[in-house]
Scaffold this motif. Sequence first.
Motif, short mmCIF file in Angstrom:
data_model
loop_
_atom_site.label_atom_id
_atom_site.label_comp_id
_atom_site.label_asym_id
_atom_site.label_seq_id
_atom_site.Cartn_x
_atom_site.Cartn_y
_atom_site.Cartn_z
N GLU A 114 29.36 -22.62 -10.43
CA GLU A 114 28.08 -21.98 -10.13
C GLU A 114 28.17 -20.46 -10.16
O GLU A 114 27.23 -19.78 -10.57
N ASP A 115 29.28 -19.91 -9.72
CA ASP A 115 29.43 -18.44 -9.69
C ASP A 115 30.90 -18.10 -9.88
O ASP A 115 31.62 -17.82 -8.93
N LYS A 116 31.33 -18.13 -11.12
CA LYS A 116 32.74 -17.96 -11.41
C LYS A 116 33.24 -16.56 -11.04
O LYS A 116 34.41 -16.40 -10.67
N PHE A 117 32.38 -15.56 -11.14
CA PHE A 117 32.81 -14.20 -10.84
C PHE A 117 33.13 -14.02 -9.35
O PHE A 117 34.10 -13.37 -8.98
N ARG A 118 32.30 -14.61 -8.48
CA ARG A 118 32.45 -14.39 -7.04
C ARG A 118 33.19 -15.52 -6.32
O ARG A 118 33.48 -15.38 -5.13
N TYR A 119 33.47 -16.60 -7.01
CA TYR A 119 34.21 -17.69 -6.37
C TYR A 119 35.63 -17.22 -6.04
O TYR A 119 36.34 -16.69 -6.90
N TYR B 66 37.34 -13.11 -9.12
CA TYR B 66 37.27 -12.04 -10.13
C TYR B 66 36.76 -10.75 -9.51
O TYR B 66 37.17 -9.65 -9.90
N ASP B 67 35.85 -10.88 -8.54
CA ASP B 67 35.35 -9.70 -7.84
C ASP B 67 36.50 -8.96 -7.14
O ASP B 67 36.58 -7.73 -7.19
N ASP B 68 37.40 -9.70 -6.49
CA ASP B 68 38.57 -9.09 -5.86
C ASP B 68 39.48 -8.44 -6.90
O ASP B 68 40.05 -7.36 -6.67
N LEU B 69 39.62 -9.10 -8.03
CA LEU B 69 40.50 -8.59 -9.09
C LEU B 69 39.99 -7.27 -9.64
O LEU B 69 40.77 -6.36 -9.94
N VAL B 70 38.67 -7.14 -9.77
CA VAL B 70 38.07 -5.88 -10.21
C VAL B 70 38.48 -4.75 -9.28
O VAL B 70 38.87 -3.66 -9.72
N THR B 71 38.43 -5.00 -7.97
CA THR B 71 38.83 -3.97 -7.00
C THR B 71 40.31 -3.67 -7.10
O THR B 71 40.73 -2.51 -7.05
#
Length: 551
Positions: free
Chosen positions: A436-441, A449-454
Motif C-alpha cells: 500500500e505504501d512502499k516508500f513509508r513502510y 525508504y523514507d528512513d533511507l533518504v534521511t
Amino acid sequence: MNTALQSTVSRPTSTVTCMTVPSVLINNNSSQVFTAAASDSIAHNSYTHLNHLLGGPEDFDGNSFGVPWLLNAIRGKPLVVSLVGLPGRGKTIIATKLKRFLLWNKICCEVFHLSNYRRLIAPEFNEHVINEPLKTGEEELRKQCFHMLFEDVDSFFSEGTHAFSVNAAVNGTDGVNKGEVEDVPFLQNVRGNVAIFDFANTQRSHRRELFDFCSSRDYDLFFIETITYDLNLIQLYIKGIELTNPDYLNMSREDAVLKFENHFRDYADSYQTLDDQVEEDIAFLKIFDGGSRCLVHNMHGYMQSKMVYYLMTLHFARQPIYITRHGEAYNNTLGIIGGDSELTARGFKYADAFASYINNLPELKNFSSSIMDHGGQPGVQVWASTLKRTQQTASRVHAPVLCWNALTELDAGQFDGKSYEYIEKNHPQDALHRREDKFRYRYPDGESYDDLVTRLEPVIMELERTRSTIVIVCHQGVMRCLMAYLLDRDFDELPYLDVPLHHLYKITPHACGYEVEDIDFNIPSNEYIRSKERKKSSVVQPPKVEPNYSY
C-alpha cells in the motif's frame, strides 16, 4: 539532443537520453491537515495567471494538504529566496539545485521565473526591459509582471500548488507554446514553504520593492547573489543557451551568443551588487566563482542556515557520476532480503567487466598526475558500502575506494535473511502495508525508504561537494534513492525505479537538467523477480519538456 561520448570499451551497449528536471512537490504524511474544497478560492487564485501560458487546468480538485507540525514549527514563516546576478552567472542552476535539495528534505518549494510572466503578458518585449525599464510602457510592463508574481506567491504560501510548475511550459517555436503537463499522482495541494525567484534583481530599488512586499506579508526574505569572474565557468553556464531558453530558440549559436552579450550589457550598465553597508537590514549570501568564496550577511533561522550550508558546499563542474549495483550475489538468486552473501560466478564476471570500463576512463589513465587536479582530490573516487558484494565488485578498480556505512542496503530488521514469500505467508499484514505504501513502510526493527533518504543525506552533501568523478557501487534500495535525487523523481515513484543488476548508469549534469546513459554489459543475471510487484519505472525515459529559463 546531446549525444553521449562513445565508450572505449567494446562489450557494453548503451542507451542515451536527455532529460530535464521535472516539476515535483512533496506531499508529506501530515498530522496537521488543512482542507479546502474545489469551490473555495484555490480554484480561482492558484497560479491562474500562468494557466493560460502552461495549458494547465483552470481549477482542480481540493485535497487535504499540510506539513508535519514539527517541521512546520522549525521552518517558521514562509520564506522568499531571490537570486541576484548578471545573466549567465548560474542563477538558474542554483535555483534548480536548491529546489531539488529542499524537496528532498520534504520542504515544499517552487521556482518562479519572471521571464514566464513577461512572455505571457507581452512576448514581443525583450527580457531586459523587465529589469531596466527604458520607457513608460516598459515600466508598466514590469509592474504588471511583479503584481502577477506577488499574487501567485501569496496563493502558493496560503493555499498550495497544483500539478504543474511555473517553469514547466512547453517550448514551441515561439517559446510559449502550450502543452500538457505530466500528471504525477503525488502532486497534490501542499502549502508552500519556500518560493525561489529566478530573475536578475540587479537594482537596489527593485530589491527594496521585494523587501517591502515580504515585510507587508510577514514573509522572510533571503537573497543569493552569484558573482562570476571565471570565464570558463561563464562559458559553462551559457552552454546550450540557444537550445534551452525560449528567447534564443531558432537561432544559431553565434547569433544567440551575440544577443546574449547585448542582453548582458543592458544589465551590467545598471548593476548594483548587494552591499552590507547600504543594505544592512537585508539577509543574503554571496557566492563568488561557483563557490570558491562565500559571504554571508544577516542570516537567521533554521531554513536559511540549512540552505547556506548546502549552497556553500556546491560546485558547478560537469563531471559525470557513475552508479551501479554490485554484481549478482547468491541471495539475489534465492530471493533472500538483505544478508551479506558473496558474488556468484556471474557476479564476478560483471566485476571484471565493470572494472575494465572504469579503468579505461580518461580520468584514470594518468591517475598519478590527476591527484591534485580537483582541489587535492583524486580524479576518480569509488564509493562502496561495507558489505562483501559491493567490496568484491569494486576491488578490481584502480582507484581509491571509500567505504560508507551509509551506503549499506535498506535494513530489513526482523525480516533480514527472509524471503518475500515468507513475509506473505507468515506476516500478511506487513506484506499488505508494504504494497500500500512502499516508500513509508518500515520493516519491524528496520528501515523504510523514507528512513533511507534521511540516512543518505551525508552522501548527497559529499556528492555535491566533491570535484572528482565519483563511481558508486551500492545496493538496489540505495541506488533507487540516489537516482531519484539526481534525476529528480518523486518519492512515490522512488521505490519502483528499475535498476537491474549488471547495468552501469552514467549521469552527466547540465544547466537544463541531465543526461543519463544506461551502459548494459550484456551479462545475464538470475535475480529473483516478485510477481506481485508494481510495474517498475525506468530511469531512462524519452526527453521531457524543457523548462523556461531566465539565465
